[in-house]
Design an enzyme around this catalytic site. Structure first.
Site, PDB file in Angstrom:
ATOM      1  N   ASN A 176     -10.705  -2.964  -6.499  1.00 14.26           N
ATOM      2  CA  ASN A 176      -9.848  -2.020  -7.231  1.00 14.26           C
ATOM      3  C   ASN A 176     -10.384  -1.616  -8.611  1.00 14.26           C
ATOM      4  OD1 ASN A 176      -6.674  -3.217  -5.873  1.00 14.26           O
ATOM      5  ND2 ASN A 176      -7.871  -1.408  -5.295  1.00 14.26           N
ATOM      6  N   ASP A 202       0.843  -1.196   0.000  1.00 17.21           N
ATOM      7  CA  ASP A 202       0.000   0.000   0.000  1.00 17.21           C
ATOM      8  C   ASP A 202       0.881   1.249   0.000  1.00 17.21           C
ATOM      9  OD1 ASP A 202      -2.277   1.502   0.054  1.00 17.21           O
ATOM     10  OD2 ASP A 202      -2.832   1.024   2.121  1.00 17.21           O
TER      11      ASP A 202
HETATM   12  C1  FPP Z   1      -1.572   0.257  -3.334  1.00 15.68           C
HETATM   13  O1  FPP Z   1      -1.213   1.581  -3.486  1.00 15.68           O
HETATM   14  C2  FPP Z   1      -1.207  -0.540  -4.468  1.00 15.68           C
HETATM   15  C3  FPP Z   1      -2.076  -1.136  -5.336  1.00 15.68           C
HETATM   16  C4  FPP Z   1      -3.529  -1.055  -5.216  1.00 15.68           C
HETATM   17  C5  FPP Z   1      -1.585  -1.931  -6.434  1.00 15.68           C
HETATM   18  C6  FPP Z   1      -0.335  -2.689  -6.183  1.00 15.68           C
HETATM   19  C7  FPP Z   1       0.305  -2.861  -7.485  1.00 15.68           C
HETATM   20  C8  FPP Z   1       1.613  -2.820  -7.750  1.00 15.68           C
HETATM   21  C9  FPP Z   1       2.673  -2.724  -6.733  1.00 15.68           C
HETATM   22  C10 FPP Z   1       2.041  -2.864  -9.153  1.00 15.68           C
HETATM   23  C11 FPP Z   1       1.560  -4.053  -9.893  1.00 15.68           C
HETATM   24  C12 FPP Z   1       2.129  -5.296  -9.340  1.00 15.68           C
HETATM   25  C13 FPP Z   1       2.793  -6.198 -10.027  1.00 15.68           C
HETATM   26  C14 FPP Z   1       3.311  -7.418  -9.361  1.00 15.68           C
HETATM   27  C15 FPP Z   1       3.065  -6.052 -11.466  1.00 15.68           C
HETATM   28  P1  FPP Z   1      -2.356   2.664  -3.539  1.00 15.68           P
HETATM   29  O2  FPP Z   1      -2.549   3.035  -4.957  1.00 15.68           O
HETATM   30  O3  FPP Z   1      -3.563   2.171  -2.836  1.00 15.68           O
HETATM   31  O4  FPP Z   1      -1.673   3.817  -2.736  1.00 15.68           O
HETATM   32  P2  FPP Z   1      -2.402   4.977  -1.923  1.00 15.68           P
HETATM   33  O5  FPP Z   1      -3.207   4.301  -0.846  1.00 15.68           O
HETATM   34  O6  FPP Z   1      -1.269   5.778  -1.399  1.00 15.68           O
HETATM   35  O7  FPP Z   1      -3.248   5.719  -2.897  1.00 15.68           O
END
Ligand code: FPP
Length: 247
Positions: free
Chosen positions: A66, A18
């Site tokens: 998501n 996250d």
């Molecule tokens: C959370 O950060 C992250 C996600 C919802 C997606 C995770 C995806 C990746 C790390 C990239 C794709 C993965 C692979 C293995 C190719 P957020 O966007 O919720 O952050 P925030 O809460 O600060 O907005």
């Protein structure tokens, strides 16, 4: 099932990655740049996990919720995933890493689905290192899918209603042939499980760190393992029983 050993290195670590969005925002960058750096953190963490001897690692990459994000971000994430899978296949094969997914993969875009199948097929004979990506995953959806599959098995005579138990139900979860996580890590300071592996985390130790996912790496993983090693996992027993080695 919990293993009752006192191994200080967890066999299975699950991570809620996250904070990509906030990482980008802090730098005045688009959210997708945060996700791009998040993929780099996935690579670093994977290598660190192997170096530390962690045999199973499960990452929450995309939840059933998501899809509600802006279309541009969802599309960007799918693009990053495709790129990642294309690039990583040779590394998995080189390092002997078995790649698997959990989640409703049938609802993923066709191109991603094809790459996932290819990557799984090309690595399915590996046993030592296991990388599990949770995609279109939700624990409540998983429970509903498992209940449906179990009910169908009863209907078809493969299961008996009288035998219904956690052990039998467990076989219908996406994680049927995976050990339960010993340790859950969540980055970015949020103190929630967010519908991730609710049943499988029953006995997991949990470590929450304020580090944003793009900044997570070997040092942070090591710190979480050190914290885990200090905890005493009792599985409902007393400290005295644990010390006496009661199973
Ligand atoms: C959370 O950060 C992250 C996600 C919802 C997606 C995770 C995806 C990746 C790390 C990239 C794709 C993965 C692979 C293995 C190719 P957020 O966007 O919720 O952050 P925030 O809460 O600060 O907005």
């Amino acid at each position: 099932m919990p293993s009752h050993g006192h191994a200080k290195i967890p066999q299975h670590v699950a991570i809620i990655m996250d904070g990509n969005g906030r990482w980008a925002k802090q730098r005045g960058l688009p959210r997708l740049e945060g996700h791009r750096r998040g993929v780099e953190a996935v690579r670093t963490t994977m290598n660190a996990a192997r170096e530390l001897g962690i045999r199973y690692i499960t990452l929450y990459a995309f939840s059933v919720e998501n899809w509600k994000r802006p279309q541009e971000e969802v599309g960007g994430l799918m693009g990053l995933l495709e790129l990642y899978l294309k690039k990583e296949l040779s590394t998995f094969v080189r390092d002997g890493v078995r790649f698997r997914t959990i989640g409703r993969i049938d609802d993923m875009p066709a191109g991603v689905r094809r790459l996932l199948r290819e990557t799984e097929a090309a690595t399915k004979h590996f046993t030592e290192w296991n990388f599990i990506l949770a995609l279109n995953y939700g624990a409540q959806t998983e429970a509903a899918d498992a209940a449906r599959a179990y009910a169908a098995a009863v209907r078809d005579g493969q299961e008996k209603l009288e035998d219904a138990s956690w052990e039998r139900f467990h076989r219908y979860l996406y994680t049927a042939d995976l050990p339960d996580p010993d340790l859950l890590i969540r980055t970015s300071g949020e103190l929630r499980i967010s519908n991730f592996l609710l049943l499988q985390l029953a006995y997991a130790e949990m470590v929450f760190t304020p580090t944003l996912w793009p900044d997570f790496g070997k040092a942070e993983l090591k710190a979480a393992i050190d914290e885990y090693a200090k905890r005493e996992r009792r599985y409902g027993r007393t400290t005295e029983q644990i010390k006496a080695g009661t199973k």
